[in-house]
Enzyme design. Structure first.
Site, PDB file in Angstrom:
ATOM      1  N   ARG A 272       0.863  -1.181   0.000  1.00  0.00           N
ATOM      2  CA  ARG A 272       0.000   0.000   0.000  1.00  0.00           C
ATOM      3  C   ARG A 272       0.900   1.232   0.000  1.00  0.00           C
ATOM      4  NH1 ARG A 272      -3.423  -2.866  -1.343  1.00  0.00           N
ATOM      5  NH2 ARG A 272      -5.441  -3.306  -0.427  1.00  0.00           N
TER       6      ARG A 272
ATOM      7  N   GLU B 166      -4.093   7.574  -4.101  1.00  0.00           N
ATOM      8  CA  GLU B 166      -4.496   7.111  -5.445  1.00  0.00           C
ATOM      9  C   GLU B 166      -5.814   7.742  -5.858  1.00  0.00           C
ATOM     10  OE1 GLU B 166      -4.488   2.838  -5.186  1.00  0.00           O
ATOM     11  OE2 GLU B 166      -2.359   2.800  -4.699  1.00  0.00           O
TER      12      GLU B 166
ATOM     13  N   HIS C 250      -1.899   0.561  -9.615  1.00  0.00           N
ATOM     14  CA  HIS C 250      -2.462  -0.401  -8.643  1.00  0.00           C
ATOM     15  C   HIS C 250      -3.153  -1.572  -9.371  1.00  0.00           C
ATOM     16  CE1 HIS C 250      -4.139  -0.783  -4.278  1.00  0.00           C
ATOM     17  NE2 HIS C 250      -3.929  -1.966  -4.825  1.00  0.00           N
TER      18      HIS C 250
END
Ligand SMILES: O=CC(=O)O
Length: 378
Positions: free
Chosen positions: A296, A325, A343
């Site tokens: 993460r 993000e 991602h």
């Protein structure tokens, strides 16, 4: 003639349905569709009637709440998410404000299906006292208020190990790309610079690199196995030393960094790991060091990492995840020693199919009072 046959089938069906109490809805639905196309085939009239029937029956199933669209469901096809034990209730399809929507449906909502971008907060859980399980489509659970789930006796299931191989492949891909400058040299060729400027600077060899895995769970272990096969040396940092693992263990992530050429971040984001990779750790990794993050974004202090990259205090980075993000620090765009991806490390069409089986398996297990397939335990 065709219409007469349709009407005959329709009447028979409605008579039969009357005994089951669904006639009215069938009639409305079929009339509406029949008006649009008077030449409906017998099969489609029956199909319509049966689907109306099913729809009514499904209204009585317990509900699995989906708060935001889940992209992988669209990928696999919604038709693969049917069950005779529950039905999905999509909050995002309703025109009601969320709070009102949840209060209206709360008695029938027994489960929540959540993806990586859907926070399941204490405020939401408070509105849904009947919920007994949260099933996520992600491995990471930082979007779920786990202490609140525990307090309310709500079970939590995540994506287990369905993504481990794909995400490990991607981590290795990012590392090779950074070290051997694959994307950067691709850009060089495409811009026509090979012909005008000559050879591109050489990259660095993967074999022999000392790799530090931060978080030796399923994913970390899959990354370690792959990099071992490339001739790399592996060591790791984890919450605890793994008793059956022979890789050297470092209790401090800073010490791990000081003894490695590469850090691969594979751990969960928790209060303990947030910003665990900071300037001090990156400086310990050193000027030749590379960092890869498939965990993460917020495990790394992004501001400090960008600073280290700008100042040449580390050699490069392969990043699939970011702190905010989909925002990515603009400084990174100009760096050819940094490889970026949006991602996506866990996603392949194949892993989506496995995920569907796991998600449906977890929900079916919950509604059958059986153990969950991938229950998260601290
Ligand atoms: O990032 C993706 C996941 O946690 O599954």
């Amino acid at each position: 003639m065709q219409t007469d046959t349709n009407m005959c089938v329709l009447l028979k069906y409605i008579t039969w349905q009357n005994r089951h109490g669904f006639a009215e809805e069938c009639l409305v639905s079929i009339k509406r569709k029949g008006k649009k196309n008077p030449l409906l085939s017998r099969a489609s009239v029956l199909k319509m009637a049966v689907s109306t029937d099913c729809h009514k029956a499904q209204q009585d199933f317990p509900k699995v709440l989906i708060l935001k669209p889940i992209s992988f469901i669209a990928h696999v096809g919604e038709q693969h998410y049917a069950s005779n034990k529950f039905t999905f209730l999509k909050a995002y399809d309703s025109s009601l404000p969320l709070h009102q929507f949840l209060s209206t449906h709360s008695p029938s909502i027994k489960a929540i299906l959540a993806s990586v971008g859907t926070p399941i907060t204490a405020d939401i859980l408070q509105l849904l006292p009947e919920v007994g399980v949260v099933v996520t489509t992600s491995v990471g659970l930082n979007q779920v208020d786990l202490p609140e789930c525990r307090r309310r006796g709500i079970k939590v299931a995540n994506a287990g190990s369905v993504f481990s191989d794909d995400v490990a492949d991607f981590a290795v891909g990012l590392l090779i790309d950074v070290l051997r400058k694959v994307s950067a040299s691709d850009g060089y060729v495409r811009k026509g610079l090979w012909a005008t400027k000559g050879d591109y600077p050489l990259g660095s060899k993967l074999g022999g690199k000392r790799i530090g895995i931060v978080g030796l769970g399923n994913i970390g272990f899959a990354v370690a196995k792959r990099l071992e096969a490339f001739g790399c040396g592996i060591s790791y940092n984890s919450r605890k030393r793994k008793p059956h693992v022979s890789y050297p263990f470092y209790e401090s992530v800073c010490e791990l960094a000081a003894n490695c050429d590469v850090l691969v971040i594979c751990c969960e984001l928790t209060d303990q790991t947030r910003h665990m990779i900071n300037k001090e750790v990156l400086s310990a990794l050193g000027k030749q060091g590379v960092i890869v993050n498939i965990g993460r974004g917020a495990i790394i202090n992004e501001k400090e990492m960008v600073q280290c990259l700008v100042q040449g205090e580390i050699a490069g980075a392969g990043l699939d995840v970011f702190e905010n993000e989909p925002d990515v620090p603009v400084e990174l765009f100009a760096m050819d020693n940094v490889v970026l991806s949006p991602h996506v490390a866990v996603f392949t069409p194949e892993s989506f199919l496995d995920l569907r089986d796991l998600v449906m398996g977890n929900l079916e297990a919950f509604f059958s009072n059986k153990p969950l397939l991938s229950e998260y335990g601290d």
